[in-house]
Design a protein around this motif. Structure first.
Motif, PDB file in Angstrom:
ATOM      1  N   HIS A 236       0.839  -1.204   0.000  1.00 45.32           N
ATOM      2  CA  HIS A 236       0.000   0.000   0.000  1.00 45.32           C
ATOM      3  C   HIS A 236       0.871   1.250   0.000  1.00 45.32           C
ATOM      4  O   HIS A 236       0.623   2.198  -0.776  1.00 45.32           O
ATOM      5  CB  HIS A 236      -0.914  -0.019   1.234  1.00 45.32           C
ATOM      6  N   GLU A 237       1.887   1.271   0.858  1.00 42.19           N
ATOM      7  CA  GLU A 237       2.748   2.445   0.941  1.00 42.19           C
ATOM      8  C   GLU A 237       3.544   2.653  -0.349  1.00 42.19           C
ATOM      9  O   GLU A 237       3.778   3.791  -0.767  1.00 42.19           O
ATOM     10  CB  GLU A 237       3.695   2.312   2.131  1.00 42.19           C
ATOM     11  N   HIS A 240       1.801   4.741  -2.930  1.00 48.58           N
ATOM     12  CA  HIS A 240       1.947   6.197  -2.875  1.00 48.58           C
ATOM     13  C   HIS A 240       3.145   6.656  -3.701  1.00 48.58           C
ATOM     14  O   HIS A 240       3.098   7.693  -4.362  1.00 48.58           O
ATOM     15  CB  HIS A 240       2.118   6.641  -1.420  1.00 48.58           C
ATOM     16  N   SER A 310      -7.065  13.153   0.437  1.00 43.59           N
ATOM     17  CA  SER A 310      -6.291  12.081   1.066  1.00 43.59           C
ATOM     18  C   SER A 310      -7.038  10.752   1.006  1.00 43.59           C
ATOM     19  O   SER A 310      -6.424   9.704   0.740  1.00 43.59           O
ATOM     20  CB  SER A 310      -5.981  12.450   2.522  1.00 43.59           C
ATOM     21  N   ARG A 311      -8.347  10.760   1.241  1.00 45.40           N
ATOM     22  CA  ARG A 311      -9.105   9.503   1.195  1.00 45.40           C
ATOM     23  C   ARG A 311      -9.069   8.891  -0.192  1.00 45.40           C
ATOM     24  O   ARG A 311      -8.965   7.673  -0.347  1.00 45.40           O
ATOM     25  CB  ARG A 311     -10.552   9.745   1.642  1.00 45.40           C
ATOM     26  N   GLU A 314      -5.592   7.374  -0.644  1.00 44.12           N
ATOM     27  CA  GLU A 314      -5.433   6.140   0.125  1.00 44.12           C
ATOM     28  C   GLU A 314      -6.189   4.986  -0.530  1.00 44.12           C
ATOM     29  O   GLU A 314      -5.696   3.844  -0.548  1.00 44.12           O
ATOM     30  CB  GLU A 314      -5.918   6.347   1.559  1.00 44.12           C
ATOM     31  N   ASP A 318      -4.652   1.465  -1.899  1.00 42.78           N
ATOM     32  CA  ASP A 318      -5.214   0.133  -1.597  1.00 42.78           C
ATOM     33  C   ASP A 318      -5.317  -0.699  -2.869  1.00 42.78           C
ATOM     34  O   ASP A 318      -4.949  -1.886  -2.889  1.00 42.78           O
ATOM     35  CB  ASP A 318      -6.596   0.277  -0.956  1.00 42.78           C
ATOM     36  N   HIS A 359      -8.246   8.650   5.864  1.00 37.91           N
ATOM     37  CA  HIS A 359      -8.289   7.320   5.249  1.00 37.91           C
ATOM     38  C   HIS A 359      -9.749   6.852   5.176  1.00 37.91           C
ATOM     39  O   HIS A 359     -10.567   7.230   6.022  1.00 37.91           O
ATOM     40  CB  HIS A 359      -7.499   6.297   6.066  1.00 37.91           C
TER      41      HIS A 359
END
Length: 376
Positions: A236-237, A240, A310-311, A314, A318, A359
């Protein structure tokens, strides 16, 4: 909601109901103080008094005034922060003693002063040289400062609050580096943060730009989660990085900083505001509380928009984790573990989510994983 037991759901809701009033109260108290000092002569009088303690020069008023504003803001929010910490401690999320917490507060204050004082000094040097057009070079410098700080943050700021050690060679480290290689992402290091000395919460992240980029995993995550779940968190990270979220966020932040300075320039040129604040013009050090108040209002207004962006980011990360691993079952298991370990409200009220959540909720993330289909 079938993914969590009634006890887990109730526990997350109880924590949210206990801590949110105090967390919001701290924000509101800090904002109220900033506005009261910025839009009345009280702030100007405070700057004058603080500068008088150090000789009363213009430089003394600028620097001493900034220090007093920072200290007052910290002082008014400190009881709320301490109460939130007490509540979280009751849920087993805090492992640090009060002495360590106080030391972290002092470290945070020192960092704030280290970052803010040179900026404020430079700002008022510009207003002295050009009282009408100071905001033009200030906007450019603010935009430049954002990427510089983003690059230096993992090197200078993160080590102040955590100790980082290289992850020892082994299957997990190899798997994480393999994920980065499959993503064509250059990672300099895989580090372990000693988060357990503060919290039981689980997390991992990828920080830095270019040569400073590294994967960081909390030791709590490594001690609690299955290796495959750790891989899903890191995947996931990496999403980004793959989608250039850090770079994009840095550039948007730079643009936002420049726009904010321009808006502050307009506010500082509006005579009714200056009169209400007890200042003559932007070059007057007594305008410092007014600029701080305007900046606080801009930050508060932008908050929900930043959370919405941001949501979405994120949720995209995912999807990237699912595409990289093709393992929705373990992704769901990972989300369950994170939600339970962090005592999250897995389905918070919609208004709170819209205003403050960075998130998607755990239920939304799990539902998205269940509907995910491999490309092609």
């Amino acid at each position: 909601m079938d993914d969590f037991t009634p006890e887990q759901i109730a526990r997350g809701r109880a924590l949210r109901r206990a801590q949110v009033p105090w967390a919001l109260g701290g924000r509101l108290a800090g904002l109220a103080l900033t506005l009261a000092l910025g839009f009345t002569p009280a702030g100007a009088d405070l700057v004058t008094a603080a500068g008088g303690l150090f000789g009363g020069s213009r430089t003394a008023e600028v620097l001493a005034g900034a220090v007093v504003l920072i200290l007052l803001a910290e002082a008014v929010q400190l009881p709320f922060t301490a109460r939130v910490r007490t509540i979280r401690s009751g849920y087993g999320l805090v492992t640090q003693g009060w002495g360590g917490w106080a030391l972290d507060v002092l470290r945070g204050l020192a960092l704030s002063l280290l970052l803010v004082l040179p900026g404020v000094y430079g700002l008022y040097a510009l207003t002295e040289r050009s009282p009408q057009h100071w905001w033009v070079p200030a906007a450019g410098l603010a935009a430049l400062l954002v990427p510089v700080l983003s690059f230096l943050f993992p090197l200078l700021v993160e080590p102040v609050f955590n100790r980082f050690t290289p992850m020892p060679p082994g299957a997990l480290r190899s798997a994480l580096l393999d994920l980065a290689e499959r993503d064509a992402i250059r990672v300099k290091q895989v580090l372990v943060a000693d988060a357990s000395r503060r919290t039981t919460a689980l997390n991992a992240y990828v920080s830095g730009l270019g040569a400073t980029r590294r994967i960081v995993a909390y030791d709590t995550l490594l001690q609690t989660a299955e290796p495959r779940e750790v891989e899903l968190v890191v995947a996931h990270e990496l999403g980004h990085v793959k989608h250039r979220d850090v770079l994009t966020g840095t550039l948007i932040g730079a643009l936002g900083a420049a726009v904010a300075v321009c808006l502050l320039g307009l506010a500082a040129d509006w005579q009714p505001l200056l009169s209400a604040a007890g200042a003559t013009d932007a070059a007057d050090p007594r305008s410092l509380p007014l600029l701080a108040a305007c900046a606080a209002l801009l930050g508060t207004a932008a908050g929900p928009l930043q959370c919405a962006a941001s949501r979405r980011i994120e949720a995209r990360a995912d999807r990237h984790a699912l595409e990289l691993t093709s393992d929705p079952e373990q992704f769901i298991a990972m989300q369950r573990r994170l939600a339970v370990a962090n005592v999250s409200d897995v389905d918070p009220p919609r208004l709170l989510e819209l205003l403050f959540a960075t998130h998607p909720s755990a239920t939304h993330r799990i539902a998205a994983a269940r509907t995910w289909q491999p490309a092609g």
